[in-house]
Design an enzyme around this catalytic site. Sequence first.
Site, PDB file in Angstrom:
ATOM      1  N   SER A   1     -58.959 -30.241  50.497  1.00 57.42           N
ATOM      2  CA  SER A   1     -59.485 -29.010  50.957  1.00 57.42           C
ATOM      3  C   SER A   1     -60.496 -29.124  51.787  1.00 57.42           C
ATOM      4  CB  SER A   1     -60.088 -28.384  49.365  1.00 57.42           C
ATOM      5  OG  SER A   1     -60.899 -27.378  49.855  1.00 57.42           O
TER       6      SER A   1
ATOM      7  N   TYR B   1     -65.470 -29.252  41.527  1.00 56.23           N
ATOM      8  CA  TYR B   1     -64.346 -29.118  42.084  1.00 56.23           C
ATOM      9  C   TYR B   1     -63.934 -29.806  43.502  1.00 56.23           C
ATOM     10  CZ  TYR B   1     -60.468 -26.913  44.983  1.00 56.23           C
ATOM     11  OH  TYR B   1     -59.683 -26.712  45.895  1.00 56.23           O
TER      12      TYR B   1
ATOM     13  N   LYS C   1     -61.731 -33.334  44.548  1.00 53.62           N
ATOM     14  CA  LYS C   1     -60.972 -33.298  45.941  1.00 53.62           C
ATOM     15  C   LYS C   1     -61.427 -34.699  46.736  1.00 53.62           C
ATOM     16  CE  LYS C   1     -58.281 -29.844  45.482  1.00 53.62           C
ATOM     17  NZ  LYS C   1     -56.963 -30.016  45.000  1.00 53.62           N
TER      18      LYS C   1
HETATM   19  P1  NAD Z   1     -52.734 -22.081  42.054  1.00 47.88           P
HETATM   20  O1  NAD Z   1     -53.472 -22.122  40.680  1.00 47.88           O
HETATM   21  O2  NAD Z   1     -51.971 -20.855  42.340  1.00 47.88           O
HETATM   22  O3  NAD Z   1     -51.541 -23.364  41.818  1.00 47.88           O
HETATM   23  C1  NAD Z   1     -52.013 -24.487  41.009  1.00 47.88           C
HETATM   24  C2  NAD Z   1     -50.836 -24.604  39.968  1.00 47.88           C
HETATM   25  O4  NAD Z   1     -51.045 -25.978  39.373  1.00 47.88           O
HETATM   26  C3  NAD Z   1     -50.730 -23.597  39.187  1.00 47.88           C
HETATM   27  O5  NAD Z   1     -49.304 -23.054  38.932  1.00 47.88           O
HETATM   28  C4  NAD Z   1     -51.034 -24.279  37.873  1.00 47.88           C
HETATM   29  O6  NAD Z   1     -50.388 -23.586  36.701  1.00 47.88           O
HETATM   30  C5  NAD Z   1     -50.658 -25.745  37.928  1.00 47.88           C
HETATM   31  N1  NAD Z   1     -51.387 -26.623  36.987  1.00 47.88           N
HETATM   32  C6  NAD Z   1     -52.734 -26.792  37.040  1.00 47.88           C
HETATM   33  N2  NAD Z   1     -53.204 -27.746  36.340  1.00 47.88           N
HETATM   34  C7  NAD Z   1     -51.960 -28.425  35.829  1.00 47.88           C
HETATM   35  C8  NAD Z   1     -51.652 -29.349  35.249  1.00 47.88           C
HETATM   36  N3  NAD Z   1     -52.584 -30.461  34.483  1.00 47.88           N
HETATM   37  N4  NAD Z   1     -50.269 -29.616  34.775  1.00 47.88           N
HETATM   38  C9  NAD Z   1     -49.295 -28.997  35.564  1.00 47.88           C
HETATM   39  N5  NAD Z   1     -49.468 -28.004  36.133  1.00 47.88           N
HETATM   40  C10 NAD Z   1     -50.976 -27.643  36.639  1.00 47.88           C
HETATM   41  O7  NAD Z   1     -53.434 -22.640  43.210  1.00 47.88           O
HETATM   42  P2  NAD Z   1     -53.201 -22.819  44.745  1.00 47.88           P
HETATM   43  O8  NAD Z   1     -53.864 -21.824  45.512  1.00 47.88           O
HETATM   44  O9  NAD Z   1     -51.747 -22.744  44.767  1.00 47.88           O
HETATM   45  O10 NAD Z   1     -53.617 -24.458  45.068  1.00 47.88           O
HETATM   46  C11 NAD Z   1     -52.833 -25.322  45.075  1.00 47.88           C
HETATM   47  C12 NAD Z   1     -53.443 -26.609  45.225  1.00 47.88           C
HETATM   48  O11 NAD Z   1     -54.128 -26.481  46.651  1.00 47.88           O
HETATM   49  C13 NAD Z   1     -54.731 -26.805  44.245  1.00 47.88           C
HETATM   50  O12 NAD Z   1     -54.655 -28.322  44.277  1.00 47.88           O
HETATM   51  C14 NAD Z   1     -55.749 -26.443  45.145  1.00 47.88           C
HETATM   52  O13 NAD Z   1     -57.062 -26.987  44.833  1.00 47.88           O
HETATM   53  C15 NAD Z   1     -55.620 -26.695  46.510  1.00 47.88           C
HETATM   54  N6  NAD Z   1     -56.453 -25.885  47.495  1.00 47.88           N
HETATM   55  C16 NAD Z   1     -56.236 -24.464  47.360  1.00 47.88           C
HETATM   56  C17 NAD Z   1     -56.941 -23.641  48.289  1.00 47.88           C
HETATM   57  C18 NAD Z   1     -56.956 -22.072  48.162  1.00 47.88           C
HETATM   58  O14 NAD Z   1     -57.718 -21.596  48.930  1.00 47.88           O
HETATM   59  N7  NAD Z   1     -55.817 -21.609  47.556  1.00 47.88           N
HETATM   60  C19 NAD Z   1     -57.801 -24.071  49.393  1.00 47.88           C
HETATM   61  C20 NAD Z   1     -57.823 -25.718  49.368  1.00 47.88           C
HETATM   62  C21 NAD Z   1     -57.050 -26.333  48.472  1.00 47.88           C
HETATM   63  N1  UFG Z   2     -66.621 -13.493  49.994  1.00 43.26           N
HETATM   64  C1  UFG Z   2     -67.072 -12.350  49.861  1.00 43.26           C
HETATM   65  N2  UFG Z   2     -66.863 -11.607  48.726  1.00 43.26           N
HETATM   66  C2  UFG Z   2     -65.973 -11.929  47.911  1.00 43.26           C
HETATM   67  C3  UFG Z   2     -65.398 -13.260  48.134  1.00 43.26           C
HETATM   68  C4  UFG Z   2     -65.748 -13.819  49.030  1.00 43.26           C
HETATM   69  O1  UFG Z   2     -67.878 -11.809  50.605  1.00 43.26           O
HETATM   70  O2  UFG Z   2     -66.040 -11.151  46.730  1.00 43.26           O
HETATM   71  C5  UFG Z   2     -66.826 -14.233  51.060  1.00 43.26           C
HETATM   72  C6  UFG Z   2     -67.510 -15.455  50.900  1.00 43.26           C
HETATM   73  O3  UFG Z   2     -68.968 -15.483  50.754  1.00 43.26           O
HETATM   74  C7  UFG Z   2     -67.087 -16.169  52.268  1.00 43.26           C
HETATM   75  C8  UFG Z   2     -65.674 -15.707  52.318  1.00 43.26           C
HETATM   76  O4  UFG Z   2     -65.645 -14.552  51.693  1.00 43.26           O
HETATM   77  O5  UFG Z   2     -67.948 -16.107  53.146  1.00 43.26           O
HETATM   78  C9  UFG Z   2     -64.710 -16.576  51.918  1.00 43.26           C
HETATM   79  O6  UFG Z   2     -64.905 -16.786  50.594  1.00 43.26           O
HETATM   80  P1  UFG Z   2     -63.819 -17.568  49.549  1.00 43.26           P
HETATM   81  O7  UFG Z   2     -64.279 -17.569  48.429  1.00 43.26           O
HETATM   82  O8  UFG Z   2     -62.297 -16.621  49.824  1.00 43.26           O
HETATM   83  O9  UFG Z   2     -63.204 -18.736  50.237  1.00 43.26           O
HETATM   84  P2  UFG Z   2     -64.196 -20.201  50.461  1.00 43.26           P
HETATM   85  O10 UFG Z   2     -64.268 -20.578  51.869  1.00 43.26           O
HETATM   86  O11 UFG Z   2     -65.797 -19.892  49.964  1.00 43.26           O
HETATM   87  O12 UFG Z   2     -63.751 -20.917  49.553  1.00 43.26           O
HETATM   88  C10 UFG Z   2     -62.286 -21.262  49.476  1.00 43.26           C
HETATM   89  C11 UFG Z   2     -61.737 -21.857  48.045  1.00 43.26           C
HETATM   90  C12 UFG Z   2     -62.402 -23.321  47.791  1.00 43.26           C
HETATM   91  C13 UFG Z   2     -61.843 -23.920  49.116  1.00 43.26           C
HETATM   92  C14 UFG Z   2     -62.360 -23.356  50.341  1.00 43.26           C
HETATM   93  C15 UFG Z   2     -61.643 -24.224  51.777  1.00 43.26           C
HETATM   94  O13 UFG Z   2     -62.458 -21.199  47.060  1.00 43.26           O
HETATM   95  O14 UFG Z   2     -61.766 -23.874  46.888  1.00 43.26           O
HETATM   96  O15 UFG Z   2     -61.898 -22.063  50.490  1.00 43.26           O
HETATM   97  O16 UFG Z   2     -60.308 -24.397  51.398  1.00 43.26           O
HETATM   98  F1  UFG Z   2     -62.354 -25.417  48.910  1.00 43.26           F
END
Ligand code: NAD
Ligand code: UFG
Length: 348
Positions: free
Chosen positions: A130, A154, A158
């Site tokens: 991430s 978190y 990573k």
């Molecule tokens: P998500 O929660 O929709 O998907 C994660 C999945 O993993 C879920 O279906 C959950 O049930 C499963 N899971 C969690 N722990 C588990 C375990 N111990 N065993 C088996 N399954 C398990 O999240 P997402 O947004 O699809 O994110 C996927 C990956 O990408 C994550 O590792 C997250 O940290 C990473 N990521 C997400 C974002 C974002 O903004 N969505 C940004 C950067 C990185």
């Molecule tokens: N924000 C608001 N109101 C809300 C939610 C978010 O104003 O209710 C703002 C935040 O302050 C930020 C922007 O919207 O300025 C984006 O916020 P997000 O929470 O959507 O995203 P972040 O960049 O803070 O974080 C996300 C994931 C992290 C990941 C990161 C980079 O939550 O896990 O993107 O991938 F690490």
Amino acid sequence: MANKSILVTGGAGYIGSHTVLQLLLGGFKTVIVDNLNNSSEIAVKRVKELAGDFGKNLVFHKIDLLDKPALNDLFSSTRFDAVIHFAGLKAVGESVHKPLLYYSNNIIGTVNLLEIMAKHGCKKLVFSSSATVYGWPKEVPCTEEFPLSATNPYGRTKLFIEEICRDIYCSDNEWKIILLRYFNPVGAHPSGYIGEDPRGIPNNLMPFVQQVAVGRRPALTVFGNDYSTKDGTGVRDYLHVVDLADGHIAALNKLSDLNIGCEVYNIGTGKGTSVLEMVSAFEKASGKKIPLIMAGRRAGDAEVIFASTDKAKRELKWSAKYGIDEMCRDQWNWASKNPHGYESSDSN
Ligand code: NAD
Ligand code: UFG
């Protein structure tokens, strides 16, 4: 890699489900393991349907990565060419209150997976890292060489997992590992049939905006309008989830290169968009007014962060195709067709 067998951990989740669909359409045999902790099996069913004839190449197992014997049984019965590892917990705020849950689920889950992969001779991995590993970057765009830091448990999971991956490659050069640092995935599949369905109150901007638009929440709280940005609100690199899914196919293809080692790539668009710009694009796409409440900054938030995308373009031959208008169009299409996510669906 087409016609190869890929294990996708966390494949029922938001990014995983979109990636599994692209894998199936690309001819890959795909096995999902997911404990459904933050997802629904309905997503898996819908991916199968969207994949048409290719849907027969998808198998789902409800397995927790902490259940090492179950993982071992799976690898004993199925040979995998590579693993895409999404499974993990991802709520920043929750991780501050429950660090051990995050260390246990994300880190021990990954170590279990890597041990079982090594035991069965499967040494190709794509891992979901991430942009959070850049902490509060001093400048933008972030290149992959920037110093790394975590601002919460978190993010530390990573960082640690990235280091673990580098260590296992150093110990055994047969491993081929790609760490993808995602920026801010949003949107949904253009069919409106799969999308993001977070449990509880959404932490992230667009899932929250979507719930305001469908009337589940009264207003969006904007966290800070006094940043040194174009309109005072935080700036992020929003990326269409289908582009992100395609980034995984590009990474899998890259794993066929000799001597890839353990490589890291940013996956973003390289463009920064403010909260207010995103809200306005969503209002245009949906025709819905999003009431706003201006509030203070959210603890831990960076001011501006967006990706340098040069390395992914050059080496993965991948770049994002969609802009924020398409992201918002598809987010609204999903939200309006599924205002209460998967569980309320008639086609369960
Ligand atoms: P998500 O929660 O929709 O998907 C994660 C999945 O993993 C879920 O279906 C959950 O049930 C499963 N899971 C969690 N722990 C588990 C375990 N111990 N065993 C088996 N399954 C398990 O999240 P997402 O947004 O699809 O994110 C996927 C990956 O990408 C994550 O590792 C997250 O940290 C990473 N990521 C997400 C974002 C974002 O903004 N969505 C940004 C950067 C990185
Ligand atoms: N924000 C608001 N109101 C809300 C939610 C978010 O104003 O209710 C703002 C935040 O302050 C930020 C922007 O919207 O300025 C984006 O916020 P997000 O929470 O959507 O995203 P972040 O960049 O803070 O974080 C996300 C994931 C992290 C990941 C990161 C980079 O939550 O896990 O993107 O991938 F690490």
